[in-house]
Every structure is written in structure tokens, then in C-alpha cells.
Design a protein around this motif. Sequence first.
Motif, mmCIF file in Angstrom:
data_model
loop_
_atom_site.group_PDB
_atom_site.id
_atom_site.type_symbol
_atom_site.label_atom_id
_atom_site.label_comp_id
_atom_site.label_asym_id
_atom_site.label_seq_id
_atom_site.Cartn_x
_atom_site.Cartn_y
_atom_site.Cartn_z
ATOM 1 N N TYR A 20 0.806 -1.210 0.000
ATOM 2 C CA TYR A 20 0.000 0.000 0.000
ATOM 3 C C TYR A 20 0.850 1.276 0.000
ATOM 4 O O TYR A 20 0.554 2.199 -0.760
ATOM 5 C CB TYR A 20 -0.976 -0.006 1.179
ATOM 6 C CG TYR A 20 -1.904 1.162 1.174
ATOM 7 C CD1 TYR A 20 -2.936 1.244 0.249
ATOM 8 C CD2 TYR A 20 -1.766 2.200 2.086
ATOM 9 C CE1 TYR A 20 -3.795 2.318 0.219
ATOM 10 C CE2 TYR A 20 -2.613 3.282 2.067
ATOM 11 C CZ TYR A 20 -3.632 3.334 1.136
ATOM 12 O OH TYR A 20 -4.473 4.409 1.107
ATOM 13 N N PRO A 21 1.911 1.376 0.820
ATOM 14 C CA PRO A 21 2.736 2.594 0.746
ATOM 15 C C PRO A 21 3.370 2.807 -0.628
ATOM 16 O O PRO A 21 3.453 3.940 -1.109
ATOM 17 C CB PRO A 21 3.819 2.369 1.806
ATOM 18 C CG PRO A 21 3.222 1.401 2.749
ATOM 19 C CD PRO A 21 2.325 0.529 1.928
ATOM 20 N N LEU A 22 3.762 1.725 -1.277
ATOM 21 C CA LEU A 22 4.317 1.847 -2.624
ATOM 22 C C LEU A 22 3.252 2.362 -3.595
ATOM 23 O O LEU A 22 3.526 3.212 -4.448
ATOM 24 C CB LEU A 22 4.856 0.493 -3.090
ATOM 25 C CG LEU A 22 5.470 0.463 -4.477
ATOM 26 C CD1 LEU A 22 6.750 1.307 -4.501
ATOM 27 C CD2 LEU A 22 5.781 -0.964 -4.873
ATOM 28 N N PHE A 23 2.032 1.871 -3.440
ATOM 29 C CA PHE A 23 0.922 2.335 -4.277
ATOM 30 C C PHE A 23 0.650 3.819 -4.044
ATOM 31 O O PHE A 23 0.458 4.581 -4.993
ATOM 32 C CB PHE A 23 -0.334 1.511 -3.995
ATOM 33 C CG PHE A 23 -1.562 2.055 -4.639
ATOM 34 C CD1 PHE A 23 -1.762 1.930 -6.000
ATOM 35 C CD2 PHE A 23 -2.527 2.715 -3.880
ATOM 36 C CE1 PHE A 23 -2.899 2.444 -6.607
ATOM 37 C CE2 PHE A 23 -3.657 3.235 -4.473
ATOM 38 C CZ PHE A 23 -3.839 3.101 -5.837
ATOM 39 N N VAL A 24 0.651 4.237 -2.783
ATOM 40 C CA VAL A 24 0.360 5.634 -2.454
ATOM 41 C C VAL A 24 1.430 6.559 -3.026
ATOM 42 O O VAL A 24 1.120 7.652 -3.511
ATOM 43 C CB VAL A 24 0.242 5.813 -0.918
ATOM 44 C CG1 VAL A 24 0.240 7.265 -0.518
ATOM 45 C CG2 VAL A 24 -1.015 5.128 -0.416
ATOM 46 N N LEU A 25 2.676 6.122 -3.005
ATOM 47 C CA LEU A 25 3.754 6.960 -3.518
ATOM 48 C C LEU A 25 3.810 6.983 -5.050
ATOM 49 O O LEU A 25 4.234 7.980 -5.636
ATOM 50 C CB LEU A 25 5.094 6.493 -2.959
ATOM 51 C CG LEU A 25 5.277 6.690 -1.451
ATOM 52 C CD1 LEU A 25 6.576 6.066 -0.991
ATOM 53 C CD2 LEU A 25 5.236 8.167 -1.103
ATOM 54 N N SER A 26 3.402 5.901 -5.697
ATOM 55 C CA SER A 26 3.507 5.850 -7.154
ATOM 56 C C SER A 26 2.227 6.282 -7.874
ATOM 57 O O SER A 26 2.270 6.569 -9.070
ATOM 58 C CB SER A 26 3.895 4.443 -7.599
ATOM 59 O OG SER A 26 2.889 3.529 -7.251
ATOM 60 N N ALA A 27 1.117 6.324 -7.197
ATOM 61 C CA ALA A 27 -0.162 6.658 -7.848
ATOM 62 C C ALA A 27 -0.161 8.042 -8.501
ATOM 63 O O ALA A 27 -0.608 8.164 -9.655
ATOM 64 C CB ALA A 27 -1.307 6.524 -6.861
ATOM 65 N N PRO A 28 0.316 9.107 -7.839
ATOM 66 C CA PRO A 28 0.290 10.414 -8.517
ATOM 67 C C PRO A 28 1.122 10.441 -9.797
ATOM 68 O O PRO A 28 0.697 11.014 -10.809
ATOM 69 C CB PRO A 28 0.875 11.370 -7.473
ATOM 70 C CG PRO A 28 0.637 10.712 -6.178
ATOM 71 C CD PRO A 28 0.734 9.241 -6.443
ATOM 72 N N THR A 29 2.287 9.797 -9.777
ATOM 73 C CA THR A 29 3.121 9.765 -10.978
ATOM 74 C C THR A 29 2.420 9.021 -12.102
ATOM 75 O O THR A 29 2.433 9.463 -13.257
ATOM 76 C CB THR A 29 4.469 9.089 -10.657
ATOM 77 O OG1 THR A 29 5.059 9.752 -9.549
ATOM 78 C CG2 THR A 29 5.398 9.128 -11.838
ATOM 79 N N HIS A 92 -3.617 21.609 -18.030
ATOM 80 C CA HIS A 92 -4.474 20.588 -18.636
ATOM 81 C C HIS A 92 -4.127 19.203 -18.099
ATOM 82 O O HIS A 92 -5.016 18.407 -17.775
ATOM 83 C CB HIS A 92 -4.309 20.578 -20.160
ATOM 84 C CG HIS A 92 -4.770 21.814 -20.837
ATOM 85 N ND1 HIS A 92 -3.895 22.726 -21.355
ATOM 86 C CD2 HIS A 92 -6.011 22.292 -21.082
ATOM 87 C CE1 HIS A 92 -4.567 23.713 -21.897
ATOM 88 N NE2 HIS A 92 -5.867 23.480 -21.739
ATOM 89 N N VAL A 93 -2.827 18.920 -18.006
ATOM 90 C CA VAL A 93 -2.391 17.600 -17.541
ATOM 91 C C VAL A 93 -2.812 17.380 -16.088
ATOM 92 O O VAL A 93 -3.333 16.321 -15.732
ATOM 93 C CB VAL A 93 -0.861 17.441 -17.700
ATOM 94 C CG1 VAL A 93 -0.377 16.152 -17.062
ATOM 95 C CG2 VAL A 93 -0.473 17.468 -19.167
ATOM 96 N N MET A 94 -2.626 18.377 -15.241
ATOM 97 C CA MET A 94 -2.973 18.227 -13.822
ATOM 98 C C MET A 94 -4.483 18.093 -13.626
ATOM 99 O O MET A 94 -4.928 17.289 -12.798
ATOM 100 C CB MET A 94 -2.427 19.404 -13.008
ATOM 101 C CG MET A 94 -0.917 19.476 -13.014
ATOM 102 S SD MET A 94 -0.145 17.937 -12.538
ATOM 103 C CE MET A 94 -0.128 18.108 -10.798
ATOM 104 N N LEU A 95 -5.270 18.856 -14.378
ATOM 105 C CA LEU A 95 -6.726 18.730 -14.256
ATOM 106 C C LEU A 95 -7.210 17.376 -14.754
ATOM 107 O O LEU A 95 -8.117 16.773 -14.170
ATOM 108 C CB LEU A 95 -7.420 19.858 -15.010
ATOM 109 C CG LEU A 95 -7.343 21.232 -14.364
ATOM 110 C CD1 LEU A 95 -7.918 22.295 -15.281
ATOM 111 C CD2 LEU A 95 -8.042 21.245 -13.031
ATOM 112 N N THR A 96 -6.597 16.869 -15.830
ATOM 113 C CA THR A 96 -6.963 15.543 -16.316
ATOM 114 C C THR A 96 -6.569 14.474 -15.309
ATOM 115 O O THR A 96 -7.315 13.518 -15.078
ATOM 116 C CB THR A 96 -6.300 15.271 -17.681
ATOM 117 O OG1 THR A 96 -6.651 16.333 -18.572
ATOM 118 C CG2 THR A 96 -6.759 13.959 -18.262
ATOM 119 N N ALA A 97 -5.395 14.616 -14.689
ATOM 120 C CA ALA A 97 -4.975 13.662 -13.657
ATOM 121 C C ALA A 97 -5.934 13.697 -12.470
ATOM 122 O O ALA A 97 -6.277 12.649 -11.903
ATOM 123 C CB ALA A 97 -3.552 13.973 -13.191
#
Length: 124
Positions: A20-29, A92-97
Motif C-alpha cells: 500500500y505505501p508503494l501504491f500511495v507513492l507511485s499513484a500520482p506519478t 491541462h495535464v494536472m486537471l486531467t490527472a
Amino acid sequence: RRRILDSVREMSSSGMSPFYPLFVLSAPTLLIATAALSLHQFKMFYIAFTNMANERSGNPLWMMVQPVMKDLARVMEGVLGNAYSFKPGLTHVMLTALMLAIIVSLERVRSAVLASKRAPARLD
């Protein structure tokens, strides 16, 4: 070292994955990369759509649909600008994310609600 192993055991016994910590850290990227790819696909679709709307063809069915597509392409170019010069920026990229993150979380909530409805009711 023992504390780390204890915390991993505690997480797995509580139903939380040790990844789960790995998921939380990699999800935004991953969301930002997916958003950038989605916007690039939209740009390619936008260019193809405007090219198809401006294309002349002798097919009678196409001649019936083309005025509607041409009007829609004109409206899209009025809002988004020329198809060839459309360049999505960081906003645009941040709003789409952000939209992708909301869609993913709502899907998780929906699946949790469906799972709770399928589970038999317990009387405690």
C-alpha cells in the motif's frame, strides 16, 4: 529491523496490503503519466476529426453527415483553437490527472457499495 517486520505483519493482519505505501507513492506519478497520454490521444483525435470534417468526398452518406461534422469542428476550433497548434499545458495535464483520480476513487467506492449489498446482513 524488527519494528519494520512487526509493522508489515500488523498491516497484513489488518487487511491492508504491505504494498500500500508503494501504491500511495507511485499513484500520482502514474496518474500524471496517464493524463499526459490521454491528452496526446485527444490531440490526435482532434486533428483527425478536423481533417475528416474538411475532407471532400463523393459518398452520399458522407455528404449528409459532413455538414454536421464541419459545424462541430468549427465550434471545437472556436473553443480549443486550431487543431494543429493545440498544445496541452501543465494545467491541462494536472486537471486531467485529477479527473482520473476522482473516477478511480468513485469506482472503488462503487465496488465497495456493491460488495456490501451482496453480503448477507448480519445481526450483532
